[in-house]
Scaffold this motif. Structure first.
Motif, PDB file in Angstrom:
ATOM      1  N   TYR A  40       0.845  -1.194   0.000  1.00  0.00           N
ATOM      2  CA  TYR A  40       0.000   0.000   0.000  1.00  0.00           C
ATOM      3  C   TYR A  40       0.882   1.246   0.000  1.00  0.00           C
ATOM      4  CZ  TYR A  40      -2.806   3.846   1.754  1.00  0.00           C
ATOM      5  OH  TYR A  40      -3.411   5.059   1.896  1.00  0.00           O
ATOM      6  N   ASN A  41       0.442   2.274  -0.738  1.00  0.00           N
ATOM      7  CA  ASN A  41       1.080   3.580  -0.670  1.00  0.00           C
ATOM      8  C   ASN A  41       0.004   4.639  -0.880  1.00  0.00           C
ATOM      9  OD1 ASN A  41       2.719   5.958  -1.094  1.00  0.00           O
ATOM     10  ND2 ASN A  41       4.418   4.557  -1.436  1.00  0.00           N
ATOM     11  N   TYR A  45       2.059   4.853  -7.419  1.00  0.00           N
ATOM     12  CA  TYR A  45       3.336   4.142  -7.469  1.00  0.00           C
ATOM     13  C   TYR A  45       3.291   2.972  -8.431  1.00  0.00           C
ATOM     14  CZ  TYR A  45       1.183   0.761  -4.171  1.00  0.00           C
ATOM     15  OH  TYR A  45       0.376  -0.170  -3.564  1.00  0.00           O
ATOM     16  N   ASP A  46       4.476   2.573  -8.867  1.00  0.00           N
ATOM     17  CA  ASP A  46       4.649   1.356  -9.652  1.00  0.00           C
ATOM     18  C   ASP A  46       5.271   0.319  -8.728  1.00  0.00           C
ATOM     19  OD1 ASP A  46       3.810   2.720 -11.930  1.00  0.00           O
ATOM     20  OD2 ASP A  46       5.846   3.161 -12.585  1.00  0.00           O
ATOM     21  N   ILE A  47       4.879  -0.928  -8.893  1.00  0.00           N
ATOM     22  CA  ILE A  47       5.449  -1.997  -8.076  1.00  0.00           C
ATOM     23  C   ILE A  47       5.647  -3.236  -8.939  1.00  0.00           C
ATOM     24  CG2 ILE A  47       3.231  -2.887  -7.245  1.00  0.00           C
ATOM     25  CD1 ILE A  47       4.714  -3.153  -4.468  1.00  0.00           C
ATOM     26  N   ALA A  69      -2.952   6.606  -6.412  1.00  0.00           N
ATOM     27  CA  ALA A  69      -2.777   6.958  -5.006  1.00  0.00           C
ATOM     28  C   ALA A  69      -3.796   6.216  -4.143  1.00  0.00           C
ATOM     29  CB  ALA A  69      -2.926   8.464  -4.824  1.00  0.00           C
ATOM     30  N   GLY A  70      -3.321   5.592  -3.077  1.00  0.00           N
ATOM     31  CA  GLY A  70      -4.199   4.883  -2.153  1.00  0.00           C
ATOM     32  C   GLY A  70      -4.538   3.459  -2.547  1.00  0.00           C
ATOM     33  N   ALA A  93       9.034   5.991  -2.338  1.00  0.00           N
ATOM     34  CA  ALA A  93       9.396   5.650  -0.963  1.00  0.00           C
ATOM     35  C   ALA A  93       8.149   5.625  -0.088  1.00  0.00           C
ATOM     36  CB  ALA A  93      10.405   6.658  -0.422  1.00  0.00           C
ATOM     37  N   GLY A  94       8.196   4.799   0.948  1.00  0.00           N
ATOM     38  CA  GLY A  94       7.090   4.746   1.902  1.00  0.00           C
ATOM     39  C   GLY A  94       6.025   3.721   1.572  1.00  0.00           C
ATOM     40  N   THR A  95       6.250   2.895   0.558  1.00  0.00           N
ATOM     41  CA  THR A  95       5.295   1.828   0.271  1.00  0.00           C
ATOM     42  C   THR A  95       5.307   0.844   1.440  1.00  0.00           C
ATOM     43  OG1 THR A  95       5.601   2.045  -2.113  1.00  0.00           O
ATOM     44  CG2 THR A  95       4.694  -0.044  -1.327  1.00  0.00           C
ATOM     45  N   SER A  96       4.154   0.642   2.039  1.00  0.00           N
ATOM     46  CA  SER A  96       4.028  -0.283   3.168  1.00  0.00           C
ATOM     47  C   SER A  96       3.844  -1.703   2.656  1.00  0.00           C
ATOM     48  CB  SER A  96       2.817   0.084   4.023  1.00  0.00           C
ATOM     49  OG  SER A  96       2.960   1.381   4.547  1.00  0.00           O
TER      50      SER A  96
END
Length: 108
Positions: A40-41, A45-47, A69-70, A93-96
């Motif tokens: 989650y971010n 984001y791309d993952i 987002a979200g 940064a900050g992706t949980s």
């Protein structure tokens, strides 16, 4: 590298990812694990999730996603063998992340 907080050393791992590639899980020499994941971010984001198979000597991309987002990703059904790795790459940064590990009693 990831910042990790162990909720239960036997079953759960959670933390946040920095930009770039992280070895999320490296399976010990003895063990066989079923894995469930959640990412989650709050920002877009791309993952990309890849699996490095030690025995076969290759890396396979499981998926590569562009998320709003979200958005979150929940994923289940991976079996990891000794020395296998789950590798995650994120662009923000900050992706949980939250990982649920279920250890099998014997390695195959």
């Amino acid at each position: 590298m990831a910042t990790s907080t162990y909720v239960d050393a036997q079953n759960y791992l959670q933390g946040t990812l920095n930009i770039g590639s992280t070895n999320l899980i490296v399976v010990p020499l003895k063990g066989l694990y079923a894995v469930s994941l959640k990412f989650y971010n709050p920002a877009a984001y791309d993952i990309t999730l890849s699996i490095e198979r030690a025995k076969q000597g290759n890396t396979v991309v499981a998926y590569s996603l562009t998320l709003d987002a979200g958005d979150s990703v929940e994923d289940t059904g991976y079996t990891l063998y000794p020395n296998d790795k789950l590798i995650v790459d994120t662009t923000v940064a900050g992706t949980s992340y939250f990982v649920d590990l279920k250890k099998y009693t014997t390695a195959g």
